[in-house]
Motif scaffolding. Structure first.
Motif, PDB file in Angstrom:
ATOM      1  N   SER A 188     -21.139   0.064  -7.697  1.00  0.00           N
ATOM      2  CA  SER A 188     -20.332   0.878  -6.782  1.00  0.00           C
ATOM      3  C   SER A 188     -20.182   0.184  -5.439  1.00  0.00           C
ATOM      4  O   SER A 188     -19.092   0.164  -4.856  1.00  0.00           O
ATOM      5  CB  SER A 188     -20.972   2.257  -6.599  1.00  0.00           C
ATOM      6  OG  SER A 188     -21.133   2.907  -7.836  1.00  0.00           O
ATOM      7  N   LEU A 189     -21.279  -0.375  -4.936  1.00  0.00           N
ATOM      8  CA  LEU A 189     -21.249  -1.007  -3.616  1.00  0.00           C
ATOM      9  C   LEU A 189     -20.331  -2.223  -3.602  1.00  0.00           C
ATOM     10  O   LEU A 189     -19.534  -2.400  -2.673  1.00  0.00           O
ATOM     11  CB  LEU A 189     -22.669  -1.411  -3.216  1.00  0.00           C
ATOM     12  CG  LEU A 189     -22.836  -1.933  -1.784  1.00  0.00           C
ATOM     13  CD1 LEU A 189     -22.540  -0.834  -0.775  1.00  0.00           C
ATOM     14  CD2 LEU A 189     -24.260  -2.481  -1.587  1.00  0.00           C
ATOM     15  N   LEU A 190     -20.413  -3.064  -4.618  1.00  0.00           N
ATOM     16  CA  LEU A 190     -19.575  -4.270  -4.669  1.00  0.00           C
ATOM     17  C   LEU A 190     -18.117  -3.927  -4.955  1.00  0.00           C
ATOM     18  O   LEU A 190     -17.208  -4.643  -4.519  1.00  0.00           O
ATOM     19  CB  LEU A 190     -20.107  -5.230  -5.738  1.00  0.00           C
ATOM     20  CG  LEU A 190     -21.471  -5.862  -5.433  1.00  0.00           C
ATOM     21  CD1 LEU A 190     -21.965  -6.676  -6.626  1.00  0.00           C
ATOM     22  CD2 LEU A 190     -21.399  -6.756  -4.190  1.00  0.00           C
ATOM     23  N   SER A 191     -17.892  -2.843  -5.676  1.00  0.00           N
ATOM     24  CA  SER A 191     -16.522  -2.458  -6.002  1.00  0.00           C
ATOM     25  C   SER A 191     -15.746  -1.945  -4.803  1.00  0.00           C
ATOM     26  O   SER A 191     -14.521  -2.059  -4.748  1.00  0.00           O
ATOM     27  CB  SER A 191     -16.519  -1.380  -7.099  1.00  0.00           C
ATOM     28  OG  SER A 191     -17.062  -1.876  -8.298  1.00  0.00           O
ATOM     29  N   TYR A 192     -16.462  -1.377  -3.839  1.00  0.00           N
ATOM     30  CA  TYR A 192     -15.816  -0.831  -2.645  1.00  0.00           C
ATOM     31  C   TYR A 192     -14.945  -1.852  -1.931  1.00  0.00           C
ATOM     32  O   TYR A 192     -13.737  -1.635  -1.750  1.00  0.00           O
ATOM     33  CB  TYR A 192     -16.853  -0.254  -1.683  1.00  0.00           C
ATOM     34  CG  TYR A 192     -16.819   1.247  -1.574  1.00  0.00           C
ATOM     35  CD1 TYR A 192     -15.838   1.886  -0.839  1.00  0.00           C
ATOM     36  CD2 TYR A 192     -17.774   2.033  -2.209  1.00  0.00           C
ATOM     37  CE1 TYR A 192     -15.804   3.268  -0.730  1.00  0.00           C
ATOM     38  CE2 TYR A 192     -17.752   3.408  -2.113  1.00  0.00           C
ATOM     39  CZ  TYR A 192     -16.755   4.026  -1.367  1.00  0.00           C
ATOM     40  OH  TYR A 192     -16.730   5.394  -1.283  1.00  0.00           O
ATOM     41  N   PRO A 193     -15.519  -2.980  -1.464  1.00  0.00           N
ATOM     42  CA  PRO A 193     -14.675  -3.951  -0.736  1.00  0.00           C
ATOM     43  C   PRO A 193     -13.571  -4.547  -1.599  1.00  0.00           C
ATOM     44  O   PRO A 193     -12.469  -4.804  -1.108  1.00  0.00           O
ATOM     45  CB  PRO A 193     -15.676  -5.022  -0.278  1.00  0.00           C
ATOM     46  CG  PRO A 193     -16.877  -4.851  -1.144  1.00  0.00           C
ATOM     47  CD  PRO A 193     -16.929  -3.416  -1.496  1.00  0.00           C
ATOM     48  N   ILE A 194     -13.858  -4.768  -2.885  1.00  0.00           N
ATOM     49  CA  ILE A 194     -12.829  -5.327  -3.769  1.00  0.00           C
ATOM     50  C   ILE A 194     -11.657  -4.357  -3.887  1.00  0.00           C
ATOM     51  O   ILE A 194     -10.483  -4.742  -3.804  1.00  0.00           O
ATOM     52  CB  ILE A 194     -13.424  -5.633  -5.162  1.00  0.00           C
ATOM     53  CG1 ILE A 194     -14.492  -6.725  -5.053  1.00  0.00           C
ATOM     54  CG2 ILE A 194     -12.329  -6.047  -6.139  1.00  0.00           C
ATOM     55  CD1 ILE A 194     -15.275  -6.956  -6.333  1.00  0.00           C
ATOM     56  N   PHE A 195     -11.980  -3.084  -4.073  1.00  0.00           N
ATOM     57  CA  PHE A 195     -10.936  -2.055  -4.182  1.00  0.00           C
ATOM     58  C   PHE A 195     -10.118  -1.976  -2.900  1.00  0.00           C
ATOM     59  O   PHE A 195      -8.885  -1.915  -2.936  1.00  0.00           O
ATOM     60  CB  PHE A 195     -11.586  -0.701  -4.489  1.00  0.00           C
ATOM     61  CG  PHE A 195     -10.613   0.440  -4.594  1.00  0.00           C
ATOM     62  CD1 PHE A 195      -9.723   0.521  -5.653  1.00  0.00           C
ATOM     63  CD2 PHE A 195     -10.583   1.442  -3.632  1.00  0.00           C
ATOM     64  CE1 PHE A 195      -8.817   1.566  -5.764  1.00  0.00           C
ATOM     65  CE2 PHE A 195      -9.691   2.497  -3.725  1.00  0.00           C
ATOM     66  CZ  PHE A 195      -8.810   2.554  -4.792  1.00  0.00           C
ATOM     67  N   LEU A 196     -10.791  -2.001  -1.746  1.00  0.00           N
ATOM     68  CA  LEU A 196     -10.087  -1.906  -0.469  1.00  0.00           C
ATOM     69  C   LEU A 196      -9.212  -3.123  -0.201  1.00  0.00           C
ATOM     70  O   LEU A 196      -8.130  -3.008   0.383  1.00  0.00           O
ATOM     71  CB  LEU A 196     -11.087  -1.709   0.677  1.00  0.00           C
ATOM     72  CG  LEU A 196     -11.821  -0.363   0.691  1.00  0.00           C
ATOM     73  CD1 LEU A 196     -12.830  -0.317   1.817  1.00  0.00           C
ATOM     74  CD2 LEU A 196     -10.832   0.791   0.818  1.00  0.00           C
ATOM     75  N   ILE A 197      -9.658  -4.282  -0.629  1.00  0.00           N
ATOM     76  CA  ILE A 197      -8.837  -5.498  -0.476  1.00  0.00           C
ATOM     77  C   ILE A 197      -7.571  -5.384  -1.319  1.00  0.00           C
ATOM     78  O   ILE A 197      -6.472  -5.723  -0.864  1.00  0.00           O
ATOM     79  CB  ILE A 197      -9.649  -6.753  -0.873  1.00  0.00           C
ATOM     80  CG1 ILE A 197     -10.729  -7.036   0.190  1.00  0.00           C
ATOM     81  CG2 ILE A 197      -8.728  -7.970  -1.017  1.00  0.00           C
ATOM     82  CD1 ILE A 197     -11.722  -8.093  -0.212  1.00  0.00           C
ATOM     83  N   LEU A 198      -7.705  -4.899  -2.539  1.00  0.00           N
ATOM     84  CA  LEU A 198      -6.528  -4.714  -3.395  1.00  0.00           C
ATOM     85  C   LEU A 198      -5.569  -3.688  -2.795  1.00  0.00           C
ATOM     86  O   LEU A 198      -4.346  -3.867  -2.838  1.00  0.00           O
ATOM     87  CB  LEU A 198      -6.968  -4.266  -4.794  1.00  0.00           C
ATOM     88  CG  LEU A 198      -7.660  -5.332  -5.651  1.00  0.00           C
ATOM     89  CD1 LEU A 198      -8.226  -4.719  -6.929  1.00  0.00           C
ATOM     90  CD2 LEU A 198      -6.683  -6.457  -6.002  1.00  0.00           C
ATOM     91  N   VAL A 199      -6.113  -2.622  -2.203  1.00  0.00           N
ATOM     92  CA  VAL A 199      -5.267  -1.630  -1.523  1.00  0.00           C
ATOM     93  C   VAL A 199      -4.550  -2.270  -0.351  1.00  0.00           C
ATOM     94  O   VAL A 199      -3.347  -2.053  -0.136  1.00  0.00           O
ATOM     95  CB  VAL A 199      -6.120  -0.430  -1.055  1.00  0.00           C
ATOM     96  CG1 VAL A 199      -5.309   0.477  -0.138  1.00  0.00           C
ATOM     97  CG2 VAL A 199      -6.630   0.364  -2.255  1.00  0.00           C
ATOM     98  N   GLU A 200      -5.285  -3.071   0.424  1.00  0.00           N
ATOM     99  CA  GLU A 200      -4.711  -3.745   1.590  1.00  0.00           C
ATOM    100  C   GLU A 200      -3.560  -4.674   1.186  1.00  0.00           C
ATOM    101  O   GLU A 200      -2.570  -4.817   1.912  1.00  0.00           O
ATOM    102  CB  GLU A 200      -5.813  -4.561   2.284  1.00  0.00           C
ATOM    103  CG  GLU A 200      -5.395  -5.220   3.564  1.00  0.00           C
ATOM    104  CD  GLU A 200      -5.641  -4.341   4.783  1.00  0.00           C
ATOM    105  OE1 GLU A 200      -5.262  -4.761   5.865  1.00  0.00           O
ATOM    106  OE2 GLU A 200      -6.185  -3.237   4.636  1.00  0.00           O
ATOM    107  N   LEU A 201      -3.680  -5.274   0.005  1.00  0.00           N
ATOM    108  CA  LEU A 201      -2.656  -6.202  -0.487  1.00  0.00           C
ATOM    109  C   LEU A 201      -1.551  -5.486  -1.263  1.00  0.00           C
ATOM    110  O   LEU A 201      -0.703  -6.127  -1.879  1.00  0.00           O
ATOM    111  CB  LEU A 201      -3.307  -7.271  -1.372  1.00  0.00           C
ATOM    112  CG  LEU A 201      -4.315  -8.202  -0.681  1.00  0.00           C
ATOM    113  CD1 LEU A 201      -4.996  -9.110  -1.698  1.00  0.00           C
ATOM    114  CD2 LEU A 201      -3.624  -9.033   0.394  1.00  0.00           C
TER     115      LEU A 201
END
Length: 351
Positions: A188-201
């Motif tokens: 869950s912790l590692l998925s957070y930044p990855i998910f937010l980066i994909l949203v940002e892009l």
């Protein structure tokens, strides 16, 4: 639901346009965040962190200040509602082994999550929606919202120092440590930044699909325990408020509110006291392009009456304290007034 049926009956010509009234990107991001937040919650890591905090503050005042700060920071990451589902049960648990003003602590937890979540694009539904409308970066939204969030948090901290005694809290028992599921926590912790980066892009659908696939493969029980009804509520909210916005009289009402001194800030604060800040944001966004002023007002409008924010109602319900609503308003209304004054003073410096 009745209102939805009535609106459809009044406006049958818009039936085929209903899907277009929903901001599907916002709904998709909300799905992803709810799943990841539930993963962090069920891992036990946040419970342990909160438990450590609650049992290492040795005076009532220090405990209150620590809880306010912890709740505010947590809400900026896992949303204000999820933060309350963590800190309120912990507070109720501590009340079983120590004499503490549990009702007052729950009130300040509700106030704190409203203040902390205001800073983050993912802290609450209204910010998430307006962030998507703005097309700004995560950091740009964060820096614009930070001043009003810090002001609200400062107000709450000062009131907490005044409200709570500087008396020692004596524990008469010990808590059982919460079980810690490290694989779920790391996932869950590692998925957070990855998910937010994909949203940002702007790869929102790819991001939410990846989250769903990962949890379906390894932690299916998390998906079953998610409150999917809240997603349906937000979809219906988009449709109902989108239909309302098409009524000529509603445009007059919205324009009247926006034309008041303070404009979008004032409009969002006032309307939040009537229909809550998320519906107020969705409605007023149809009539203004100034999303940041609207965001400031909607977040300030979460204070005041309990209906101002869903988080307030959640906290009061979780507390199981009879008559807490009256005490809540004794603190929440002053926070609304002081936060509003801060918003009106600060807004000219940032807009």
């Amino acid at each position: 639901m009745i209102g939805f049926v009535v609106l459809i009956a009044m406006m049958p010509g818009y039936l085929k346009d209903l899907p277009q009234l929903v901001e599907w990107n916002t709904i998709a991001i909300l799905v992803g965040l709810i799943i990841l937040s539930r993963g962090l919650e069920d891992s036990g890591a946040l419970t342990r962190a909160g438990l450590f905090l609650l049992t290492h503050m040795h005076t009532e005042r220090k405990l209150a200040v620590a809880i306010v700060i912890f709740s505010a920071l947590l809400s900026a990451v896992v949303t204000n509602d999820v933060a309350l589902f963590i800190v309120v049960p912990l507070t109720l648990g501590l009340n079983r082994v120590a004499k503490i003003p549990v009702g007052k602590l729950v009130i300040f937890e509700a106030l704190a999550v409203n203040a902390g979540s205001a800073a983050s694009p993912i802290g609450n539904p209204q910010n998430l929606y307006l962030w998507q409308l703005s097309n700004d970066s995560f950091m740009s939204f964060l820096t614009t919202m930070l001043p009003i969030s810090l002001w609200m948090l400062l107000v709450i901290l000062l009131l907490a120092i005044f409200a709570f005694k500087n008396e020692r809290v004596e524990l008469n028992g010990c808590h059982t440590s919460a079980p810690l599921l490290l694989p779920l926590f790391y996932l869950s912790l590692l998925s957070y930044p990855i998910f937010l980066i994909l949203v940002e892009l702007n790869y929102v659908m790819i991001g939410v699909s990846a989250v769903l696939i990962v949890f379906l493969a390894g932690w299916r029980k998390i998906l079953w325990s998610v409150d999917w009804q809240i997603i349906l509520i937000f979809i219906l909210m988009f449709i109902v408020l989108g239909l309302l916005a098409k009524l000529p009289i509603m445009a007059v009402v919205a324009q009247y509110l926006i034309d008041l001194p303070g404009h979008e800030v004032t409009a969002a604060i006032l309307l939040s006291q009537v229909i809550s800040n998320v519906p107020a944001t969705l409605f007023l966004s149809e009539f203004t392009q100034d999303g940041y002023k609207l965001a400031w007002g909607a977040n300030v409008g979460g204070f005041g009456l309990a209906i101002g924010s869903l988080a307030n109602l959640i906290a009061l319900r979780l507390s199981n304290q009879q008559g807490l609503g009256l005490h809540f308003h004794a603190w929440s209304i002053p926070v609304l007034l002081l936060s509003s004054l801060g918003a009106f003073f600060l807004a000219p410096w940032f807009f």
